[in-house]
Motif scaffolding. Sequence first.
Motif: not given
Length: 376
Positions: A234-239, A245-246, A249-255
């Motif tokens: 869910l965090r990835r989808e939020a990013a 992010s796209t 792309q990988p999602v940054d661990h911090a935000v």
Amino acid sequence: MRTRENRTISVPATLVRGGTSKCWLFDVADIHGRGASLEDVLVTAFGSRDRSQIDGVGGATSTTSKAAIVAHSYEPGVDIDYTFGQVGVGVERVEWGSNCGNCATAVGLYAIHSGLVRPRGDHTRVRMRNTNSGSRIDAVVATPGSEFVPTGDAVVPGVALPGVAVGLEFIDPVGAGALLPTGRAVDPLGPEDTPATLVDAGAPAALLDAPSVGLTGSESVAEFAQRLPGLLPLRREAAIRMGLSTPEQPVDHAVPKLGVIGPPRDYTTTAGQRVTAAEFDVSVRMVSMHAPHPVIGLTSMVAVAAAATAPGSTVHRYTAAGRRIRIGTAAGVVSAVLDLDTSGRLTGVTLNRSARVIARADIFVPAARSEPAIAR
């Protein structure tokens, strides 16, 4: 045994506890121009090649593997510029994409301790700019008798000993951007349409409704850790929805920060203290670098406080923001004071923290990686 000799550089640094984090602070003149990139110096100094950070100064957790580069600011109305780096644990990488409020607390005390800012009266205001985000933060540091003091009597949940009182003021935390990047107070995430508020204040954050994912928001750190793998998608989808992010792309661990929000209810802190529902307004459990945060990061506190001002958000449904919001964390209750203009827009958030200078040191950093020793 055969080894390869390598040149070692010595880097002066100061270790400061700010709030519930430990941060190694470097003067910009001491760490730049060392014949290696800043990132290489930090990951080697912290021992980030393995998760234990056994060969460096890192503490092997997200709250103890932090650095900030500090400099005098030439910006009018600003005393200090600082750049925050979240140093990898078991990953040879430094993430520069976010701010850290606990390290900002440490920088405020360090600025006086190092002589960058002279103490003025019983409380000294240190005007800071975070270069990662461009945000402005003021630290109001206790300096009784216009003097630096090494310790004090200010306590915060999650820390056993007191420290110097530091009031941290986030100035206009929303800035020129939008409090709700998608324009909605709630966005449905994942196959179950989990209600989430995507907010950008202090730091970008995705705040999930705890009951909608089978949680209360008052879980222990261990209980929350067990449920975390199911929340990270869910965090990835939020990013992606927030434009951080796209899909490729990988999602940054911090935000973005990730948290679950629930109503107040009785619970027991990590230290074994009983907290009743009447003592706080909203239950929060946050994630830090893919692991449960033992308390809550300060930029996450700002995000939660800001979300409380948005009608219909996952925070507002449990508590409508007044001038203060009390947040129940695994370590205890922390409070944020909100500044609102006449239209109800958030113009500032103040947090009461503590800090303590722990050590000044020369960190010996191998200038080049050596081959593993070969036993004969």
